[in-house]
Design a protein around this motif. Structure first.
Motif: not given
Length: 255
Positions: A28-29, A136-139, A255
């Motif tokens: 996660g982030s 990464l789940g966000t990228s 970020d």
């Protein structure tokens, strides 16, 4: 020397094809981490201390840990972390095989071992830098984690070679990076050189308040650096010190 890619599994056997990002679950982030030089784990109850500290952590970096310590022996850590390790290649006869060990709630999609050309005078073994990558789940990028235990008896030239190796390791990566471990920064001059290399590599130090009991040979030896992430908190815990090394906890946000 760089080893072949190694699949993140319990037997650490070479793999012709590394795991692809996303197969093991992405991070996660928010990343909470623990780092600690355990000094070959000679202190009583160290496993329980590590286990208690890392139950809520996504990332754990250990240095100077006995390579034959099984994951399930490290308190509650083995229940939620995937572990990869890299040890010294030629320990002295009768000496404990030690190295670095990185644990994460997501399995590594890539692992590379970088051995130093220099050898420890007392053990004739190479120190190692362990590079791991996590989805990464966000990228679409991966998180690079570098876990290092540098030689403590290196000459100035050898010290510079180790820094060059570190910079070469992270130079090719696009995306967030965490670098943590024990460095040969026992003098103010070496610390200044180390910080200069970190600045050139666009790494930021996770600065923290430390007590005098954390200092070895007038300087701290253990540091955490990061890139393309935000630092939310960092803390040294001197009450759990092992031979001058205190565990460090930090929280980062991608970020």
């Amino acid at each position: 020397m760089i080893s072949p890619l190694i699949e993140a599994s319990s037997n650490q056997q070479p793999s012709d094809r590394p795991n692809q990002p996303g197969q093991q679950g992405a991070l996660g982030s928010t990343l909470r981490m623990l780092m600690w030089n355990t000094r070959k784990t000679t202190q009583r109850n160290w496993r329980d201390d590590v286990g208690s500290l890392c139950v809520d952590k996504e990332l754990v970096l250990l240095q100077n840990v006995a390579a034959d310590i099984a994951d399930t022996q490290i308190g509650r850590m083995g229940t939620h972390c995937e572990w990869v390790a890299s040890g010294s290649d030629q320990p002295a006869e009768g000496d404990v095989v030690d190295g670095v060990k990185t644990g994460c709630v997501s399995a590594a999609c890539q692992q590379i071992d970088h051995y130093a050309d220099q050898r420890e005078a007392h053990s004739n073994s190479s120190r190692v830098l362990l590079e791991t990558h996590y989805a990464l789940g966000t990228s679409s990028q991966t998180l690079m984690v570098v876990n290092i235990h540098a030689s403590t008896d290196a000459s100035t030239c050898e010290f510079l070679d180790q820094l060059e190796q570190l910079c070469s390791c992270i130079d090719h990566h696009t995306g967030p990076i965490i670098v943590g471990g024990s460095f040969d920064t026992w003098s103010p001059d070496r610390l200044a050189i180390f910080q200069q290399y970190a600045e050139q590599a666009l790494l930021f130090e996770a600065s923290m308040t430390r007590q005098g009991s954390d200092v070895l040979m007038t300087q701290h030896l253990d540091y955490v650096f990061y890139r393309e992430m935000s630092l939310r908190s960092v803390e040294s815990l001197p009450q759990l010190q092992i031979a001058g090394y205190s565990p460090i906890t930090a929280t980062f946000v991608v970020d």
